[in-house]
Design a protein around this motif. Structure first.
Motif, PDB file in Angstrom:
ATOM      1  N   GLY A 224       0.807  -1.217   0.000  1.00 30.30           N
ATOM      2  CA  GLY A 224       0.000   0.000   0.000  1.00 30.30           C
ATOM      3  C   GLY A 224       0.837   1.262   0.000  1.00 30.30           C
ATOM      4  N   VAL A 225       1.833   1.339   0.881  1.00 31.91           N
ATOM      5  CA  VAL A 225       2.639   2.562   0.974  1.00 31.91           C
ATOM      6  C   VAL A 225       3.572   2.686  -0.227  1.00 31.91           C
ATOM      7  N   ILE A 226       4.076   1.573  -0.761  1.00 36.41           N
ATOM      8  CA  ILE A 226       4.941   1.633  -1.934  1.00 36.41           C
ATOM      9  C   ILE A 226       4.148   2.073  -3.162  1.00 36.41           C
ATOM     10  N   SER A 227       2.926   1.611  -3.296  1.00 37.91           N
ATOM     11  CA  SER A 227       2.095   2.056  -4.423  1.00 37.91           C
ATOM     12  C   SER A 227       1.784   3.544  -4.318  1.00 37.91           C
ATOM     13  N   SER A 228       1.585   4.042  -3.099  1.00 35.51           N
ATOM     14  CA  SER A 228       1.360   5.482  -2.912  1.00 35.51           C
ATOM     15  C   SER A 228       2.594   6.278  -3.323  1.00 35.51           C
ATOM     16  N   PHE A 229       3.776   5.787  -2.970  1.00 37.69           N
ATOM     17  CA  PHE A 229       5.002   6.498  -3.359  1.00 37.69           C
ATOM     18  C   PHE A 229       5.186   6.472  -4.876  1.00 37.69           C
ATOM     19  N   THR A 230       4.843   5.359  -5.510  1.00 39.89           N
ATOM     20  CA  THR A 230       4.936   5.286  -6.976  1.00 39.89           C
ATOM     21  C   THR A 230       4.021   6.315  -7.618  1.00 39.89           C
ATOM     22  N   SER A 231       2.833   6.494  -7.049  1.00 39.73           N
ATOM     23  CA  SER A 231       1.914   7.519  -7.539  1.00 39.73           C
ATOM     24  C   SER A 231       2.512   8.911  -7.366  1.00 39.73           C
ATOM     25  N   PHE A 232       3.135   9.160  -6.202  1.00 41.88           N
ATOM     26  CA  PHE A 232       3.810  10.436  -5.966  1.00 41.88           C
ATOM     27  C   PHE A 232       4.886  10.684  -7.016  1.00 41.88           C
ATOM     28  N   LEU A 233       5.696   9.663  -7.267  1.00 38.00           N
ATOM     29  CA  LEU A 233       6.797   9.789  -8.223  1.00 38.00           C
ATOM     30  C   LEU A 233       6.283  10.160  -9.604  1.00 38.00           C
ATOM     31  N   TYR A 234       5.204   9.526 -10.029  1.00 37.36           N
ATOM     32  CA  TYR A 234       4.630   9.806 -11.344  1.00 37.36           C
ATOM     33  C   TYR A 234       4.083  11.229 -11.417  1.00 37.36           C
ATOM     34  N   LYS A 235       3.397  11.660 -10.374  1.00 38.41           N
ATOM     35  CA  LYS A 235       2.811  13.004 -10.368  1.00 38.41           C
ATOM     36  C   LYS A 235       3.885  14.088 -10.337  1.00 38.41           C
ATOM     37  N   VAL A 236       4.955  13.836  -9.605  1.00 37.87           N
ATOM     38  CA  VAL A 236       6.045  14.820  -9.539  1.00 37.87           C
ATOM     39  C   VAL A 236       6.766  14.899 -10.882  1.00 37.87           C
ATOM     40  N   MET A 237       6.988  13.767 -11.516  1.00 35.97           N
ATOM     41  CA  MET A 237       7.682  13.751 -12.808  1.00 35.97           C
ATOM     42  C   MET A 237       6.901  14.536 -13.856  1.00 35.97           C
ATOM     43  N   LEU A 238       5.570  14.425 -13.824  1.00 35.97           N
ATOM     44  CA  LEU A 238       4.740  15.135 -14.801  1.00 35.97           C
ATOM     45  C   LEU A 238       4.240  16.477 -14.281  1.00 35.97           C
ATOM     46  N   ASN A 239       4.598  16.808 -13.024  1.00 33.92           N
ATOM     47  CA  ASN A 239       4.147  18.057 -12.407  1.00 33.92           C
ATOM     48  C   ASN A 239       2.621  18.175 -12.449  1.00 33.92           C
ATOM     49  N   GLN A 240       1.960  17.106 -12.044  1.00 33.42           N
ATOM     50  CA  GLN A 240       0.503  17.066 -12.051  1.00 33.42           C
ATOM     51  C   GLN A 240      -0.002  16.652 -10.669  1.00 33.42           C
ATOM     52  N   PRO A 241      -0.193  17.617  -9.761  1.00 33.30           N
ATOM     53  CA  PRO A 241      -0.714  17.268  -8.435  1.00 33.30           C
ATOM     54  C   PRO A 241      -2.146  16.762  -8.524  1.00 33.30           C
ATOM     55  N   GLY A 242      -2.527  15.943  -7.582  1.00 36.12           N
ATOM     56  CA  GLY A 242      -3.892  15.414  -7.570  1.00 36.12           C
ATOM     57  C   GLY A 242      -4.091  14.484  -6.400  1.00 36.12           C
ATOM     58  N   LEU A 243      -5.340  14.235  -6.073  1.00 38.84           N
ATOM     59  CA  LEU A 243      -5.693  13.369  -4.952  1.00 38.84           C
ATOM     60  C   LEU A 243      -5.902  11.933  -5.435  1.00 38.84           C
ATOM     61  N   SER A 244      -5.498  10.994  -4.585  1.00 45.15           N
ATOM     62  CA  SER A 244      -5.737   9.569  -4.852  1.00 45.15           C
ATOM     63  C   SER A 244      -6.194   8.903  -3.571  1.00 45.15           C
ATOM     64  N   LEU A 245      -7.077   7.938  -3.696  1.00 46.24           N
ATOM     65  CA  LEU A 245      -7.519   7.155  -2.554  1.00 46.24           C
ATOM     66  C   LEU A 245      -7.988   5.797  -3.033  1.00 46.24           C
ATOM     67  N   GLY A 246      -7.865   4.803  -2.170  1.00 45.39           N
ATOM     68  CA  GLY A 246      -8.296   3.457  -2.523  1.00 45.39           C
ATOM     69  C   GLY A 246      -7.256   2.417  -2.160  1.00 45.39           C
ATOM     70  N   ALA A 247      -7.716   1.184  -1.990  1.00 47.77           N
ATOM     71  CA  ALA A 247      -6.849   0.079  -1.570  1.00 47.77           C
ATOM     72  C   ALA A 247      -6.272  -0.702  -2.735  1.00 47.77           C
ATOM     73  N   SER A 248      -6.504  -0.254  -3.957  1.00 45.08           N
ATOM     74  CA  SER A 248      -6.151  -1.094  -5.095  1.00 45.08           C
ATOM     75  C   SER A 248      -4.650  -1.270  -5.269  1.00 45.08           C
ATOM     76  N   GLY A 249      -3.831  -0.305  -4.824  1.00 46.97           N
ATOM     77  CA  GLY A 249      -2.388  -0.489  -4.912  1.00 46.97           C
ATOM     78  C   GLY A 249      -1.930  -1.658  -4.065  1.00 46.97           C
ATOM     79  N   ALA A 250      -2.422  -1.725  -2.813  1.00 47.49           N
ATOM     80  CA  ALA A 250      -2.097  -2.858  -1.934  1.00 47.49           C
ATOM     81  C   ALA A 250      -2.686  -4.154  -2.477  1.00 47.49           C
ATOM     82  N   ILE A 251      -3.904  -4.083  -3.010  1.00 52.06           N
ATOM     83  CA  ILE A 251      -4.549  -5.281  -3.550  1.00 52.06           C
ATOM     84  C   ILE A 251      -3.808  -5.791  -4.779  1.00 52.06           C
ATOM     85  N   MET A 252      -3.266  -4.878  -5.576  1.00 48.61           N
ATOM     86  CA  MET A 252      -2.481  -5.297  -6.743  1.00 48.61           C
ATOM     87  C   MET A 252      -1.240  -6.070  -6.323  1.00 48.61           C
ATOM     88  N   SER A 253      -0.669  -5.734  -5.160  1.00 45.87           N
ATOM     89  CA  SER A 253       0.477  -6.502  -4.652  1.00 45.87           C
ATOM     90  C   SER A 253       0.060  -7.943  -4.380  1.00 45.87           C
TER      91      SER A 253
END
Length: 343
Positions: A224-253
């Motif tokens: 869960g926390v690693i998927s959140s960081f991956t989302s952060f990394l993608y948003k920072v690289m594209l300079n696109q802030p935004g909100l995310s919520l949900g358990a699907s990152g952990a569930i994908m693991s």
């Protein structure tokens, strides 16, 4: 092993666009960001409005320095999750071994049972229900309860500012670190919650059977926390802030771990049970969709979080389970020494 139904759970994202610039008291430039729920297709009355449709987030500039604290937090939470679950497993084994060593002879045990049965009351319905659950279900229902609790908190209007701050991950938000964990238990949409919990319930028996409940919890929290960081990394690289919520990152693991561990398992889609496909093929297809979503900039789901969670599940299958969890003896020796000294 056959998983009859599969539903591709998705992590909700909110597309954002800057509206205006204003000067904050600390003399930094901040962008006023208006976010709208990408699932929303029509206007609703304000009394029945989704707060995510009208969320306003004060977002600071995104750069590589923005990722330092989330990166350290990810390492800390992952390490603490694995260490905590290793200790949990140790204490469970120790308690079981202690009770077995203290077990009296069969004749004495039979006499004790006769005496105890005369004074022992019948367990209540909740205790009977809990004792009837499988090992995987005893892990699933606490996760479900946590998600339902947060789901209910979204319905209390007075909690909305707190929910937006701490239960929606956003690399440019005022609170960066805690939402990386809290957002994985956060769902506003009923469909979103139901889909995620259904997929988790479907794949948990195989995952818990392979890993044990302690290692499974370590995988789930870390994913869960690693998927959140991956989302952060993608948003920072594209300079696109935004909100995310949900358990699907952990569930994908969990999903990717099971599909890689049992690649020949037959899966089917919930609405099309007549069509089956191998689990190994399914995870490749899902990850391909997420990779396409990242490349093409699709905004409906948080594809970066999905892909990060899936990659972590695969890495845990091939490397983490053997090299991290499998080499926990030295840590347990250190913990045992501390435990002994503290008495």
């Amino acid at each position: 092993m056959l998983f009859k139904n599969v539903w591709y759970a998705a992590e909700l994202t909110l597309s954002c666009k800057p509206l205006l610039l204003r000067r904050a008291p600390n003399s930094f430039q901040y962008a006023r960001i208006q976010c709208r729920n990408t699932f929303s297709r029509r206007r609703r009355p304000m009394s029945d409005a989704n707060p995510l449709d009208f969320a306003h987030v004060d977002a600071g500039p995104l750069n590589s320095k923005t990722l330092l604290r989330p990166f350290l937090f990810t390492i800390g939470v992952t390490s603490a999750s694995i260490a905590g679950c290793v200790i949990w497993e140790y204490e469970n084994i120790r308690a079981h071994a202690t009770s077995f060593m203290r077990k009296p002879s069969s004749w004495i045990n039979a006499q004790q049972k006769k005496i105890v049965s005369q004074f022992k009351t019948e367990p209540g319905p909740i205790r009977k229900w809990w004792n009837s659950l499988r090992e995987s279900e005893k892990v699933f229902y606490p996760i479900l309860a946590a998600n339902l609790l947060v789901f209910g908190a979204w319905r209390v209007r007075a909690f909305t500012p707190t929910m937006l701050k701490y239960f929606c991950s956003n690399p440019s938000g005022q609170a960066q670190c805690l939402p990386m964990v809290f957002s994985t238990f956060s769902h506003y949409s009923t469909l979103h919650l139901a889909a995620n919990m259904y997929v988790l319930y479907t794949f948990m028996p195989a995952a818990v059977a392979s890993l044990g409940k302690e290692q499974f919890v370590a995988l789930y929290l870390s994913g869960g926390v690693i998927s959140s960081f991956t989302s952060f990394l993608y948003k920072v690289m594209l300079n696109q802030p935004g909100l995310s919520l949900g358990a699907s990152g952990a569930i994908m693991s969990v999903l990717s771990f099971v599909c890689v561990t049992y690649p020949d398992t037959k899966l089917s889609i919930i609405f099309l049970p007549m069509y089956t496909f191998a689990a190994g093929t399914a995870i490749k297809f899902i990850m391909g969709l997420d990779l396409a979503g990242i490349t093409l900039g699709w905004k409906l789901f948080d594809h970066a979080a999905h892909l990060g969670g899936a990659l972590f599940g695969i890495a845990w299958c091939y490397w983490g389970s053997l090299n991290i969890w499998g080499n926990r003896d030295k840590f347990l020796q250190y913990y045992h020494h501390i435990r002994k000294e503290s008495k």
